[in-house]
Every structure is written in C-alpha cells, then in structure tokens.
Design a protein around this motif. Structure first.
Motif, PDB file in Angstrom:
ATOM      1  N   VAL A  77      82.393 -24.282  18.876  1.00 23.13           N
ATOM      2  CA  VAL A  77      82.749 -22.975  19.434  1.00 23.13           C
ATOM      3  C   VAL A  77      84.226 -22.703  19.163  1.00 23.13           C
ATOM      4  CG1 VAL A  77      82.921 -21.607  21.536  1.00 23.13           C
ATOM      5  CG2 VAL A  77      80.969 -23.128  21.207  1.00 23.13           C
ATOM      6  N   MET A  78      85.018 -23.746  19.354  1.00 22.39           N
ATOM      7  CA  MET A  78      86.450 -23.619  19.074  1.00 22.39           C
ATOM      8  C   MET A  78      86.682 -23.266  17.602  1.00 22.39           C
ATOM      9  SD  MET A  78      89.391 -26.579  19.368  1.00 22.39           S
ATOM     10  CE  MET A  78      89.744 -26.594  21.108  1.00 22.39           C
ATOM     11  N   ALA A  79      85.924 -23.907  16.727  1.00 28.43           N
ATOM     12  CA  ALA A  79      86.074 -23.616  15.303  1.00 28.43           C
ATOM     13  C   ALA A  79      85.745 -22.157  15.016  1.00 28.43           C
ATOM     14  CB  ALA A  79      85.175 -24.542  14.484  1.00 28.43           C
ATOM     15  N   GLY A  80      84.682 -21.670  15.640  1.00 32.26           N
ATOM     16  CA  GLY A  80      84.298 -20.275  15.440  1.00 32.26           C
ATOM     17  C   GLY A  80      85.344 -19.318  15.993  1.00 32.26           C
ATOM     18  N   ARG A  81      85.879 -19.661  17.154  1.00 34.86           N
ATOM     19  CA  ARG A  81      86.938 -18.837  17.738  1.00 34.86           C
ATOM     20  C   ARG A  81      88.136 -18.794  16.800  1.00 34.86           C
ATOM     21  NH1 ARG A  81      86.761 -17.729  23.285  1.00 34.86           N
ATOM     22  NH2 ARG A  81      89.011 -17.393  23.108  1.00 34.86           N
ATOM     23  N   THR A  82      88.429 -19.917  16.211  1.00 34.54           N
ATOM     24  CA  THR A  82      89.567 -19.979  15.301  1.00 34.54           C
ATOM     25  C   THR A  82      89.352 -19.058  14.106  1.00 34.54           C
ATOM     26  OG1 THR A  82      89.928 -22.262  15.975  1.00 34.54           O
ATOM     27  CG2 THR A  82      90.987 -21.544  13.942  1.00 34.54           C
ATOM     28  N   ALA A  83      88.148 -19.114  13.569  1.00 33.78           N
ATOM     29  CA  ALA A  83      87.829 -18.219  12.459  1.00 33.78           C
ATOM     30  C   ALA A  83      87.975 -16.766  12.902  1.00 33.78           C
ATOM     31  CB  ALA A  83      86.416 -18.491  11.961  1.00 33.78           C
ATOM     32  N   ASP A  92      90.641 -17.136   1.696  1.00 38.62           N
ATOM     33  CA  ASP A  92      91.885 -17.026   2.445  1.00 38.62           C
ATOM     34  C   ASP A  92      92.135 -18.218   3.346  1.00 38.62           C
ATOM     35  OD1 ASP A  92      92.911 -14.172   1.884  1.00 38.62           O
ATOM     36  OD2 ASP A  92      90.738 -13.986   2.137  1.00 38.62           O
ATOM     37  N   ALA A  93      91.090 -18.718   3.963  1.00 36.75           N
ATOM     38  CA  ALA A  93      91.288 -19.840   4.883  1.00 36.75           C
ATOM     39  C   ALA A  93      90.055 -20.720   4.909  1.00 36.75           C
ATOM     40  CB  ALA A  93      91.592 -19.330   6.291  1.00 36.75           C
ATOM     41  N   VAL A  94      90.303 -21.994   5.034  1.00 35.25           N
ATOM     42  CA  VAL A  94      89.210 -22.955   5.188  1.00 35.25           C
ATOM     43  C   VAL A  94      89.444 -23.707   6.488  1.00 35.25           C
ATOM     44  CG1 VAL A  94      88.200 -25.071   4.279  1.00 35.25           C
ATOM     45  CG2 VAL A  94      88.799 -23.214   2.716  1.00 35.25           C
ATOM     46  N   ILE A  95      88.423 -23.764   7.291  1.00 38.54           N
ATOM     47  CA  ILE A  95      88.532 -24.507   8.544  1.00 38.54           C
ATOM     48  C   ILE A  95      87.867 -25.860   8.323  1.00 38.54           C
ATOM     49  CG2 ILE A  95      87.888 -24.568  10.968  1.00 38.54           C
ATOM     50  CD1 ILE A  95      87.997 -21.546  10.941  1.00 38.54           C
ATOM     51  N   ASP A  96      88.648 -26.898   8.524  1.00 37.18           N
ATOM     52  CA  ASP A  96      88.173 -28.228   8.151  1.00 37.18           C
ATOM     53  C   ASP A  96      88.145 -29.121   9.378  1.00 37.18           C
ATOM     54  OD1 ASP A  96      87.498 -30.082   5.941  1.00 37.18           O
ATOM     55  OD2 ASP A  96      89.296 -31.141   6.610  1.00 37.18           O
ATOM     56  N   GLN A  97      87.274 -30.119   9.346  1.00 39.91           N
ATOM     57  CA  GLN A  97      87.257 -31.040  10.481  1.00 39.91           C
ATOM     58  C   GLN A  97      87.791 -32.423  10.120  1.00 39.91           C
ATOM     59  OE1 GLN A  97      83.325 -32.183  11.998  1.00 39.91           O
ATOM     60  NE2 GLN A  97      82.475 -30.773  10.499  1.00 39.91           N
ATOM     61  N   LYS A  98      88.361 -32.540   8.931  1.00 35.03           N
ATOM     62  CA  LYS A  98      89.001 -33.790   8.537  1.00 35.03           C
ATOM     63  C   LYS A  98      88.112 -35.003   8.756  1.00 35.03           C
ATOM     64  CE  LYS A  98      93.771 -32.416   8.953  1.00 35.03           C
ATOM     65  NZ  LYS A  98      95.107 -32.967   9.199  1.00 35.03           N
ATOM     66  N   ASP A 155      98.584 -37.326   4.402  1.00 32.94           N
ATOM     67  CA  ASP A 155      97.993 -37.154   5.723  1.00 32.94           C
ATOM     68  C   ASP A 155      98.843 -36.316   6.665  1.00 32.94           C
ATOM     69  OD1 ASP A 155      95.775 -38.861   5.115  1.00 32.94           O
ATOM     70  OD2 ASP A 155      97.185 -40.531   5.191  1.00 32.94           O
ATOM     71  N   ILE A 156     100.058 -36.016   6.239  1.00 31.15           N
ATOM     72  CA  ILE A 156     100.952 -35.267   7.121  1.00 31.15           C
ATOM     73  C   ILE A 156     101.136 -33.874   6.553  1.00 31.15           C
ATOM     74  CG2 ILE A 156     103.265 -35.172   8.080  1.00 31.15           C
ATOM     75  CD1 ILE A 156     101.697 -37.353   9.292  1.00 31.15           C
ATOM     76  N   ILE A 157     100.424 -32.942   7.135  1.00 28.75           N
ATOM     77  CA  ILE A 157     100.374 -31.584   6.617  1.00 28.75           C
ATOM     78  C   ILE A 157     100.736 -30.640   7.760  1.00 28.75           C
ATOM     79  CG2 ILE A 157      98.780 -29.831   5.738  1.00 28.75           C
ATOM     80  CD1 ILE A 157      99.264 -31.936   3.711  1.00 28.75           C
ATOM     81  N   PRO A 158     101.522 -29.619   7.469  1.00 28.08           N
ATOM     82  CA  PRO A 158     101.809 -28.649   8.539  1.00 28.08           C
ATOM     83  C   PRO A 158     100.505 -28.090   9.086  1.00 28.08           C
ATOM     84  CG  PRO A 158     102.953 -28.049   6.478  1.00 28.08           C
ATOM     85  CD  PRO A 158     102.195 -29.301   6.211  1.00 28.08           C
ATOM     86  N   THR A 159     100.364 -28.157  10.382  1.00 33.91           N
ATOM     87  CA  THR A 159      99.125 -27.756  11.034  1.00 33.91           C
ATOM     88  C   THR A 159      99.310 -26.418  11.728  1.00 33.91           C
ATOM     89  OG1 THR A 159      98.462 -30.031  11.371  1.00 33.91           O
ATOM     90  CG2 THR A 159      97.504 -28.402  12.838  1.00 33.91           C
ATOM     91  N   ILE A 160      98.338 -25.558  11.549  1.00 29.35           N
ATOM     92  CA  ILE A 160      98.427 -24.235  12.149  1.00 29.35           C
ATOM     93  C   ILE A 160      97.671 -24.217  13.468  1.00 29.35           C
ATOM     94  CG2 ILE A 160      97.899 -21.794  11.863  1.00 29.35           C
ATOM     95  CD1 ILE A 160      97.792 -22.410   8.779  1.00 29.35           C
ATOM     96  N   PHE A 161      98.374 -23.903  14.533  1.00 27.50           N
ATOM     97  CA  PHE A 161      97.698 -23.710  15.815  1.00 27.50           C
ATOM     98  C   PHE A 161      97.675 -22.232  16.153  1.00 27.50           C
ATOM     99  CE2 PHE A 161      98.981 -28.211  16.605  1.00 27.50           C
ATOM    100  CZ  PHE A 161      97.699 -28.711  16.812  1.00 27.50           C
ATOM    101  N   LEU A 162      96.481 -21.774  16.470  1.00 26.25           N
ATOM    102  CA  LEU A 162      96.337 -20.419  16.993  1.00 26.25           C
ATOM    103  C   LEU A 162      95.959 -20.558  18.463  1.00 26.25           C
ATOM    104  CD1 LEU A 162      94.176 -18.859  14.121  1.00 26.25           C
ATOM    105  CD2 LEU A 162      96.665 -19.030  14.294  1.00 26.25           C
ATOM    106  N   LYS A 163      95.763 -19.441  19.092  1.00 26.90           N
ATOM    107  CA  LYS A 163      95.394 -19.484  20.507  1.00 26.90           C
ATOM    108  C   LYS A 163      94.127 -20.289  20.715  1.00 26.90           C
ATOM    109  CE  LYS A 163      94.555 -16.220  24.278  1.00 26.90           C
ATOM    110  NZ  LYS A 163      94.456 -14.794  24.625  1.00 26.90           N
ATOM    111  N   ASP A 164      93.289 -20.355  19.696  1.00 27.72           N
ATOM    112  CA  ASP A 164      91.936 -20.871  19.914  1.00 27.72           C
ATOM    113  C   ASP A 164      91.693 -22.293  19.450  1.00 27.72           C
ATOM    114  OD1 ASP A 164      90.539 -18.299  20.845  1.00 27.72           O
ATOM    115  OD2 ASP A 164      91.698 -17.705  19.091  1.00 27.72           O
ATOM    116  N   ASN A 165      92.622 -22.885  18.755  1.00 31.75           N
ATOM    117  CA  ASN A 165      92.377 -24.275  18.351  1.00 31.75           C
ATOM    118  C   ASN A 165      93.448 -25.212  18.911  1.00 31.75           C
ATOM    119  OD1 ASN A 165      94.416 -23.406  16.640  1.00 31.75           O
ATOM    120  ND2 ASN A 165      93.683 -24.585  14.891  1.00 31.75           N
ATOM    121  N   LEU A 166      93.839 -24.927  20.142  1.00 29.90           N
ATOM    122  CA  LEU A 166      94.816 -25.802  20.792  1.00 29.90           C
ATOM    123  C   LEU A 166      94.143 -27.069  21.282  1.00 29.90           C
ATOM    124  CD1 LEU A 166      96.788 -23.147  22.827  1.00 29.90           C
ATOM    125  CD2 LEU A 166      97.653 -24.550  20.952  1.00 29.90           C
TER     126      LEU A 166
END
Lengths: 350, 350
Positions: B169-175, B294-300, A327-338
């Motif tokens: 919307v945040m998820a889409g922005r992240t993508a 390359d990337a998967v956006i997940d909502q856990k 459950d503890i995974i390095p999490t990537i934050f970008l400008k848009d998923n803060l």
DNA sequence: CACAAAATGATTGACGTCTGTCAGGACTTT
DNA sequence: AAAGTCCTGACAGACGTCAATCATTTTGTG
C-alpha cells in the motif's frame, strides 16, 4: 561432508599440521616444494580458515575508531546514534568501536586526531574534509598499514581505502530531476539554497542540480543560490526576502541545513513552492508529514555506518570487499514512503 | 578489562564452573538459591556468552532454507541471485543456505514444500501467498518450533516470525504521490495497469495509489485499471488500445510485470505520458536511462535477502531483533540516482 | 541417625586455530 | 668426519564453551 580443517589439508598434502600452518600463516622456513603441495591441497579441498576459531585462539579483537564531527546538527546526531547502536550490535563479533569527536570544520584538529588515534586501532573511519593536512595524515596512516575509510564526506581518494557515502553530484541531479518532474508543463523559477558556499558537498549538489536543469528546460530558470550558513535564522530571513523579490519562485532546493527556518517560512504562506531538501531529520520529516515539504533526499546514515563497519572488517580480515558506492544511493523520501517513526521497542522471539 | 567469561561468572557467584554452566544452559539440577546467584553475577558482570566459541564447541551450523518461486521474471531472478550471493558470504559465519524452487502460484506445492522442508532446517524463508493451506503449514511449523520468515510477500501474519518486504500500500501511495507531484498544475488522466487482478500485492498498490489521488485532486482522473497478466505482449496490445481510446492520458502506473511491452509502446511515440513502474530490472533500468520511464519503485531484493538472513540468525540464536519493516521501504529510482551498473569486479585490499 | 536424593565440584576431551618449543633428519660446508 | 644450515614433525597449552562423567558434599525424610 564437513568443512575441511587445516588437519585435512595437511593430510591431503602429505605434510604435518605444523607445516601446513607455517604455509597458511606465512611463517617461513618451508621448502618451496612442500609449500606448493599445501597450497594445492588448500585449493582442491576448498579449505577456508575458520575465522572465528582463529580469532578465539588469538584473543583477537577488532578495534575500530570513528572520528566524527562534534556538531549538533540533527544529521550528525543521527550518525552518532547509528555508531552507538552498532557498538552494541557488533560487540558479539569481537568488534570494539570507539568514537572520538572532533570540532567541526577544524582541519587541524582532525589531522591531529588522525595522527594520534591511528596507533590505537586497526582501522579508522573519518568524516573527512578536503585539506592538504588531512590528505597527508591519511597517506601517512596508509603507509603505516592502517586503513582509513572516509564516511559521508570523502578526502584523499588515492590514500583512503574506501569511501562510504553518497555521490553528492548524484544527489543534486536527483533533486533536479524531481524539480523537473514537477515542472513538466509549467514555467518556473528555482531557488537553490546553499548551507555554506565553501563546502565541497554543497557545491557538488548544486552542480548536479544545474546539470539536470540546464539547457533542456528553458522554461525553468535557476536563480543564483542563496547562502545561509546552515542556520535557521538566516534561512528564514533570506528566503523570505527572496520570495518577496521573486514572486515567480516555484521551487526551492535546500542543499544544506537550517531547514527549520525554511519550514517556518513555508507554514506562514497559503501557497508554497515545491520544496526539496536533504537529510531525513525530525524537522524535515515533520515537514513532509505536514505537506510543507515535497521530497527529502536522504543518505541513510545508519546504513552508511553499518556498511562502513562491514568494509572495515573485510579490510582487517584481508578479505576482498566490493565497492560500497553501489549500495549507498541518495534515497528519495516522500510523504508516503517514510520509515516507521523512531525507535520501536524490540520485538523478541516468542 | 577483558570480557568476562563464564569462569569469571562462576567465581563471582561463588559456584563452580559446572554449576554456572548448568544455569546458563538450563540443564537443571541446580538449587534455586545458586541459580539466582549465578544470574545475579551474569547481570552485574554484564556477561555475554561468546557465541563463536559456543558454536565452535557444538560444531553448530545454521541451516536456513529459502523457498522461492520458480519463475523467470527478472525480479525473481534477481532475488535468486541475491540468495546465491549471500550463500557465499555467510558460509564463513557457519550459515548454510539452501534454496528450493516452487512452481509459481501453486499453493499446494508451496504448502507441501513447507511441510517437507521444514524438518531439515533451523529456519525457513518463504515467498508466500495467502491461502488457507499455507497459513496452516506455517502455523504447523511454528508449533514444531521452526520459525518462518515471509519474504517479499506476506502470509499468516499471526504465525510467521517476521515479514521482510515492502508494504505494498505504501508503494502504491508513493507512486500516487509521484504522479501527483508531476501534475501539480495540470489536468490529467492516470492509467493504472495491473499484472494480475488476483494478486493481493497488486491490489494493495492500486489501493495505495487511489488513496493518494482520490478527492484532493479533482483535476486528476484515474481510469479503470487494465490487467495484462504480467505479459509484455498483452501489455503492448492493451496499452496501445488505451492510449488510442483516451488521448488525454498523462500518466501510467504499471503495477506488475510485463514492462518490456510498455516500453515498446512508449518508444514508438513522440510524446509520452509520465510513467511509473515497479522493480529495477534491466528493462526498467534501460527505460529510465533512455528517458522513457520517469520513476521506478524498487524493493531492493538484495537488501531484503540480507535482512531476512540477519533476522533468521537472530531467531536461531534466540536474540532479540527489531522489526525489519523499518528498513525495507519502497525506494524511488529516477534516471539520476541509479546504482552502479551490475557486477563490478571485486576491489581487493591492497 | 541412617539413607536416599539432590546439588555441587572437579575433571576431561572435544571444537579449529594459533604459537612456541624441541628434537631429529637431510643436506651442505669446511 | 665434524660442524653448521635448513626442513620437518611432534607436541603442548592456550582461547571460551559444550557435554559428559564421576566423586563428593549437602539436604531432606523417615
């Protein structure tokens, strides 16, 4: 269809409540035949002891102690704040959390604290470092039946009960993958910046990044790592120098702390390299929001603390628990998923 | 320094236990003056009712019900599995969880279930959709004092107690941000692929991506979105066609399901565009591991379910809770920060 | 002052478990 | 047969709260 109680078990086993209790709590003095019948009844009825009633009866409290480094990096402040918050939340579950601050990087002090504090609690959580004294102290605690959970930074993997924290090699690989992603079609040159060369965590991250960037991407060159002692001022000076020396730097991976200095360098430039750093702090968050930083790899200290307490409780109850690493995974934050900024006021049930 | 009990409160207030109890549980028939003294005593002593003892005494159980779509997409299977897991974990806390499956996309059936199931439980969690009937049903439940938590997909924001799920919307922005990151220096052309044009969630994601890519990056062109009905076969056909029509496609953003079809297209090609998709499933995970995605956006979903139950419990206890939105953030998985595969065996306390 | 109404106190038996004590029965040992 | 184990059952008092009853005191009204 009420949940069965120990009375039900006793009745089903054809023994008295006392005997069932003696079996359940292993008080001894029960004939093997009776004990088996009780165990059978427990199994067939699917009996589960009511832990709340048991704790109420015993007047039991869970005493958990956190040994945290006394350090005013934002990360440890956040960690401390998370522990303080859990302190309030868990009190209702009879979990009493206390914190002892240990001078940072002082293995002697930490080992001493482990020896001393171990007696006064049911389970210890420690931000550990790898040192023989510490391994010894944790092993000694284990021998005394006191479980130790390592937090954020692991040690004595044979002796500690669980490690709640990220895999730093994984974190470094993740940073490397992001840098690679951003260099899909261009040549470039990556500058890794270590906090301290000695820290195991930092070396792991560097190794992870190298593993991802090595070989497969000949167009991407990795410079020798700078080391800035986790200090903003040194960071500023060395990075400025490096950017002057290597105009072709297209990516910076800041592995440790001192990022305030890095941000100052970045905001003074018109064009900037891709920047990946660690830990979501006010500084790194502002960097993301202002577009000076591209990605922050975070280990979600609040979640780590909560999970550590869950594990400690499971240990104290003698329950099984599953490996917290999942459950503890390095999490990537970008400008848009803060996440939403800081502490919202509580929303009450209306 | 024991925790104060209601007896202590009564003594401090100079009233009998009965009176303190009458105040605490609002049974009425207490003179305002006495009530005030009790409340004062509660405040000064910092009394907190022992919920475990209270629940034991009342024989109280928490009955929570989940209304989940009956759908065999991997995502909903994972959601269901998470609920099943919590069912076991929470039983010890007197939380009884039941699940009702509702035909997917059937607003009538869902509204009907809301009306019917609401009576039999203390709190409902629903994967909602926005439809007037559903808003009405949730509002009716609220009026009857039954809280509704929306899960994964929101509805009736005025009437539901909380929403536990990501901001799409945040998820889409992240993508979008990831796609932009990978196009730092190159021109390109992005193909968005919708599951269904009608789903609000999908439109939100598309809007989010567009918001990040629009304007600032003239070198990056976004094609009109495909729509594949969440079906792998249609996905395969349409994406194949699109790649043929637009050889300059450098990125694909798959917004919904049907990714098996997309992966099949990708593995048949030597060079592939950058690919971002949603939800960590066996298919998308394999795609990451094999370097096709390359990337998967997940909502856990597992975390969402756990948090939903926490919120439901807080509601049922009349406690305050903090907005779950802060903890539920679209998570970026790359090849290198994947969680440990599937279900490890339990590790027991030794 | 009388009387009803309101407020308060005292008490009791749950809830499910823990912990301790005591008595008696079954069985072995001498 | 007496003395000693070993097992077992019965019971009681706690833990903190709930919920109900009944008796007593205080208050307010006419």
């Amino acid at each position: 269809m009420r949940k069965p109680t120990l009375h039900d078990v006793a009745r089903a086993a054809g023994v008295s409540y006392s005997t069932a209790d003696r079996v359940l709590n292993a008080r001894g003095g029960v004939a093997p035949k009776s004990a088996d019948r009780v165990r059978d009844a427990i199994a067939t009825l699917g009996y589960e002891r009511d832990l709340h009633a048991a704790n109420l009866s015993r007047g039991r409290n869970y005493n958990f102690r956190f040994l945290l480094p006394k350090d005013d990096h934002s990360f440890f402040r956040a960690l401390r704040a998370a522990v303080d918050r859990e302190q309030d939340l868990r009190r209702a579950d009879r979990i009493l959390i206390s914190v002892t601050e240990i001078p940072a990087l002082d293995a002697d002090a930490l080992a001493h604290a482990l020896d001393a504090e171990g007696s006064a609690c049911d389970c210890l959580a420690v931000v550990a470092t790898e040192a023989p004294r510490i391994t010894a102290a944790i092993t000694a605690l284990r021998a005394r039946g006191i479980a130790v959970v390592t937090l954020v930074s692991d040690a004595a993997p044979e002796a500690r009960a669980a490690y709640v924290g990220i895999d730093n090699v994984m974190a470094g690989r993740t940073a490397g993958r992001l840098l690679r992603l951003a260099h899909a079609t261009r040549q470039g040159c990556i500058l890794p910046v270590l906090g301290s060369v000695s820290a195991r965590d930092h070396r792991d991250r560097l190794d992870g990044m190298n593993a991802v960037l090595a070989g497969e991407t000949p167009a991407l060159r990795v410079l020798p790592a700078l080391s800035v002692d986790d200090r903003p001022d040194i960071m500023r000076a060395r990075v400025t120098q490096a950017l002057a020396d290597h105009p072709d730097i297209t990516g910076i991976y800041s592995i440790g702390a001192g990022n305030r200095g890095l941000i100052e360098v970045l905001e003074a430039r018109q064009t900037r390299p891709l920047v990946v750093m660690h830990e979501l702090t006010p500084v790194s968050r502002a960097g993301l929001e202002r577009g000076l930083v591209d990605a922050v790899i975070d280990q979600k200290p609040a979640q780590e603390v909560a999970l550590a307490i869950d594990v400690m409780k499971a240990i104290a109850d003698g329950r099984d628990w599953h490996d917290p690493a999942r459950d503890i995974i390095p999490t990537i934050f970008l400008k848009d998923n803060l996440p939403a900024p800081a502490d919202n006021p509580q929303i009450s049930a209306s």
